[in-house]
Design a protein around this motif. Structure first.
Motif, PDB file in Angstrom:
ATOM      1  N   PRO A 137     -30.858  -7.134  29.652  1.00 24.70           N
ATOM      2  CA  PRO A 137     -29.847  -7.702  28.746  1.00 24.70           C
ATOM      3  C   PRO A 137     -28.416  -7.360  29.168  1.00 24.70           C
ATOM      4  O   PRO A 137     -28.143  -6.265  29.656  1.00 24.70           O
ATOM      5  N   TYR A 138     -27.528  -8.327  28.982  1.00 21.53           N
ATOM      6  CA  TYR A 138     -26.090  -8.139  29.179  1.00 21.53           C
ATOM      7  C   TYR A 138     -25.403  -8.601  27.892  1.00 21.53           C
ATOM      8  O   TYR A 138     -25.509  -9.766  27.508  1.00 21.53           O
ATOM      9  N   GLU A 139     -24.722  -7.683  27.229  1.00 19.29           N
ATOM     10  CA  GLU A 139     -23.987  -8.016  26.011  1.00 19.29           C
ATOM     11  C   GLU A 139     -22.666  -8.677  26.397  1.00 19.29           C
ATOM     12  O   GLU A 139     -21.962  -8.196  27.283  1.00 19.29           O
ATOM     13  N   CYS A 140     -22.335  -9.750  25.729  1.00 21.50           N
ATOM     14  CA  CYS A 140     -21.069 -10.445  25.964  1.00 21.50           C
ATOM     15  C   CYS A 140     -20.171 -10.198  24.755  1.00 21.50           C
ATOM     16  O   CYS A 140     -20.364 -10.799  23.694  1.00 21.50           O
ATOM     17  N   VAL A 141     -19.221  -9.290  24.929  1.00 15.27           N
ATOM     18  CA  VAL A 141     -18.315  -8.895  23.853  1.00 15.27           C
ATOM     19  C   VAL A 141     -16.889  -9.194  24.303  1.00 15.27           C
ATOM     20  O   VAL A 141     -16.469  -8.771  25.380  1.00 15.27           O
ATOM     21  N   LYS A 189     -19.004  -9.644  19.324  1.00 18.00           N
ATOM     22  CA  LYS A 189     -20.163 -10.019  20.120  1.00 18.00           C
ATOM     23  C   LYS A 189     -20.272 -11.540  20.126  1.00 18.00           C
ATOM     24  O   LYS A 189     -20.375 -12.175  19.079  1.00 18.00           O
ATOM     25  N   CYS A 194     -22.468 -13.272  22.524  1.00 16.01           N
ATOM     26  CA  CYS A 194     -23.871 -13.601  22.776  1.00 16.01           C
ATOM     27  C   CYS A 194     -24.493 -12.491  23.610  1.00 16.01           C
ATOM     28  O   CYS A 194     -23.828 -11.531  23.990  1.00 16.01           O
ATOM     29  N   LYS A 195     -25.769 -12.653  23.880  1.00 13.22           N
ATOM     30  CA  LYS A 195     -26.479 -11.765  24.794  1.00 13.22           C
ATOM     31  C   LYS A 195     -27.119 -12.646  25.858  1.00 13.22           C
ATOM     32  O   LYS A 195     -27.738 -13.660  25.545  1.00 13.22           O
ATOM     33  N   TYR A 196     -26.924 -12.253  27.110  1.00  5.30           N
ATOM     34  CA  TYR A 196     -27.574 -12.942  28.220  1.00  5.30           C
ATOM     35  C   TYR A 196     -28.680 -12.030  28.730  1.00  5.30           C
ATOM     36  O   TYR A 196     -28.467 -10.829  28.893  1.00  5.30           O
ATOM     37  N   LYS A 241     -23.068 -19.263  29.551  1.00  8.22           N
ATOM     38  CA  LYS A 241     -23.392 -17.832  29.526  1.00  8.22           C
ATOM     39  C   LYS A 241     -23.224 -17.209  30.907  1.00  8.22           C
ATOM     40  O   LYS A 241     -22.711 -16.096  31.037  1.00  8.22           O
ATOM     41  N   VAL A 265     -20.772 -14.083  31.525  1.00  3.65           N
ATOM     42  CA  VAL A 265     -21.272 -12.797  32.032  1.00  3.65           C
ATOM     43  C   VAL A 265     -20.567 -12.429  33.332  1.00  3.65           C
ATOM     44  O   VAL A 265     -20.133 -11.288  33.514  1.00  3.65           O
ATOM     45  N   TYR A 320     -18.364  -9.029  33.624  1.00  3.12           N
ATOM     46  CA  TYR A 320     -18.920  -7.987  34.495  1.00  3.12           C
ATOM     47  C   TYR A 320     -18.450  -8.248  35.926  1.00  3.12           C
ATOM     48  O   TYR A 320     -19.171  -8.849  36.726  1.00  3.12           O
TER      49      TYR A 320
END
Length: 87
Positions: A10-14, A19, A21-23, A51, A55, A59
């Protein structure tokens, strides 16, 4: 050589504390000094494309490699053009 293979990472997108979404990447592994992130897709949707961009922006240095699901490729993709493909 592949080392430290992880699945469903999981990669949190904040953004600005919210927040978005989560990828979840299909695979992450180390190959030498490089960390590789791969996702297998049959169909690349607009949501996935968004997404992926998010991400990669959140990152720095992370690049998501898309692996096309071979079941979704045209059958001719597996054979040279000079060979006939039977149906």
């Amino acid at each position: 050589e592949i080392c430290e293979l992880e699945v469903q990472v999981p990669y949190e997108c904040v953004v600005e504390g919210k927040k978005i979404c989560k990828y979840i990447a299909d695979f992450r592994y180390r190959c030498g000094d490089d960390v590789m992130v791969e996702d297998t897709k049959g169909v690349i949707t607009q949501v996935f494309s968004l997404k992926k961009k998010l991400v990669e922006a959140l990152y720095p240095g992370l690049v998501i490699q898309i692996i096309k699901d071979p079941r979704e490729l045209p059958r001719t993709a597996f054979y040279p053009r000079s060979l006939p493909v039977s149906s």
